[in-house]
Motif scaffolding. Structure first.
Motif, PDB file in Angstrom:
ATOM      1  N   VAL A 134      37.855  59.637  64.600  1.00 23.80           N
ATOM      2  CA  VAL A 134      36.967  59.134  63.555  1.00 23.80           C
ATOM      3  C   VAL A 134      36.298  57.829  64.017  1.00 23.80           C
ATOM      4  O   VAL A 134      35.123  57.597  63.748  1.00 23.80           O
ATOM      5  CB  VAL A 134      37.742  58.957  62.225  1.00 23.80           C
ATOM      6  CG1 VAL A 134      36.911  58.253  61.182  1.00 23.80           C
ATOM      7  CG2 VAL A 134      38.195  60.317  61.700  1.00 23.80           C
ATOM      8  N   MET A 155      38.042  57.249  53.343  1.00 23.33           N
ATOM      9  CA  MET A 155      37.155  57.227  54.502  1.00 23.33           C
ATOM     10  C   MET A 155      36.230  56.018  54.409  1.00 23.33           C
ATOM     11  O   MET A 155      35.701  55.717  53.352  1.00 23.33           O
ATOM     12  CB  MET A 155      36.358  58.524  54.566  1.00 23.33           C
ATOM     13  CG  MET A 155      37.289  59.734  54.710  1.00 23.33           C
ATOM     14  SD  MET A 155      36.415  61.288  54.788  1.00 23.33           S
ATOM     15  CE  MET A 155      36.262  61.439  56.564  1.00 23.33           C
ATOM     16  N   CYS A 159      31.953  57.297  58.038  1.00 26.48           N
ATOM     17  CA  CYS A 159      32.529  58.464  57.359  1.00 26.48           C
ATOM     18  C   CYS A 159      32.290  58.449  55.854  1.00 26.48           C
ATOM     19  O   CYS A 159      32.280  59.490  55.220  1.00 26.48           O
ATOM     20  CB  CYS A 159      34.027  58.541  57.618  1.00 26.48           C
ATOM     21  SG  CYS A 159      34.398  58.724  59.362  1.00 26.48           S
ATOM     22  N   SER A 165      31.686  64.792  56.023  1.00 25.08           N
ATOM     23  CA  SER A 165      33.026  64.262  55.752  1.00 25.08           C
ATOM     24  C   SER A 165      33.918  65.264  55.022  1.00 25.08           C
ATOM     25  O   SER A 165      35.109  65.336  55.273  1.00 25.08           O
ATOM     26  CB  SER A 165      32.958  62.946  54.974  1.00 25.08           C
ATOM     27  OG  SER A 165      32.443  63.147  53.684  1.00 25.08           O
ATOM     28  N   THR A 168      35.169  67.585  57.618  1.00 25.05           N
ATOM     29  CA  THR A 168      36.173  66.882  58.425  1.00 25.05           C
ATOM     30  C   THR A 168      37.509  66.869  57.696  1.00 25.05           C
ATOM     31  O   THR A 168      38.552  67.183  58.272  1.00 25.05           O
ATOM     32  CB  THR A 168      35.724  65.434  58.708  1.00 25.05           C
ATOM     33  OG1 THR A 168      34.494  65.469  59.425  1.00 25.05           O
ATOM     34  CG2 THR A 168      36.757  64.673  59.512  1.00 25.05           C
TER      35      THR A 168
END
Length: 191
Positions: A134, A155, A159, A165, A168
């Motif tokens: 990240v 986050m 991010c 996101s 992710t």
């Protein structure tokens, strides 16, 4: 001084690499000019650039988020601000404000004491496998809590608000944690 820039998965955020340490430890995330100017001379100056909406400091990088403005207009002003700051010798954070910035960003962790072993494993996986990846994209992710099989994560930086996101979190991090920690059922983002 030569400052490199890198695109991030978030089109509204650009990563700046000044070639020197920005923060010795931890991270700092600023989402408004008032808190930025109080805690960091550099973040305060970056928010003076019209169009800047967020500033995030990592170990050796700075990510800057923007609103509708075009990067080709913002980038020279941001590069100049970063260069001037480092050439001036001023600290990145105001004295004593690093701990306050981290505390304000982190908040309280929550989990049942009976789940301590699970939480330790989750945090270790986040620190060794997720956070470095990240950080490559100009952001950070922190553990916030664990409850009934759900891991809550925060986050920051590039991010925060990134269109990818959710992917992710749901596909990358959730699958990783489920693989190593069978008790994990899902991952949720907290603000």
């Amino acid at each position: 001084m030569f400052i490199q820039t890198e695109a991030t998965p978030n089109p509204a955020t650009l990563k700046f690499l000044p070639g020197k340490v920005v923060l010795e430890e931890g991270t700092a995330d600023f989402r408004d000019a008032g808190s930025a100017a109080e805690a960091s001379p550099l973040a305060g100056r970056l928010f003076e650039v019209p169009g800047v909406t967020g500033v995030f400091f990592g170990y050796d990088f700075i990510t800057v988020s923007k609103d509708g403005a075009d990067w080709q207009h913002l980038k020279p002003a941001i590069l100049g601000t970063i260069m001037e700051h480092f050439m001036s010798g001023q600290p990145v954070m105001a004295t004593g404000s690093q701990a306050r910035a981290d505390e304000a960003a982190e908040g309280e962790e929550f989990y049942d004491a009976a789940d301590e072993e699970i939480v330790v494993t989750i945090k270790e996986l986040l620190d060794t496998r997720v956070r470095p990846a990240v950080a490559q994209d100009g952001g950070d992710i922190t553990f916030r809590g664990y409850e009934n099989g759900t891991v809550f994560l925060h986050m920051k930086g590039a991010c925060a608000g990134c269109p990818s996101s959710t992917a992710t979190l749901k596909h990358g991090i959730q699958n990783l944690l489920r693989h190593f920690v069978p008790e994990v059922q899902q991952v949720e983002q907290v603000v």
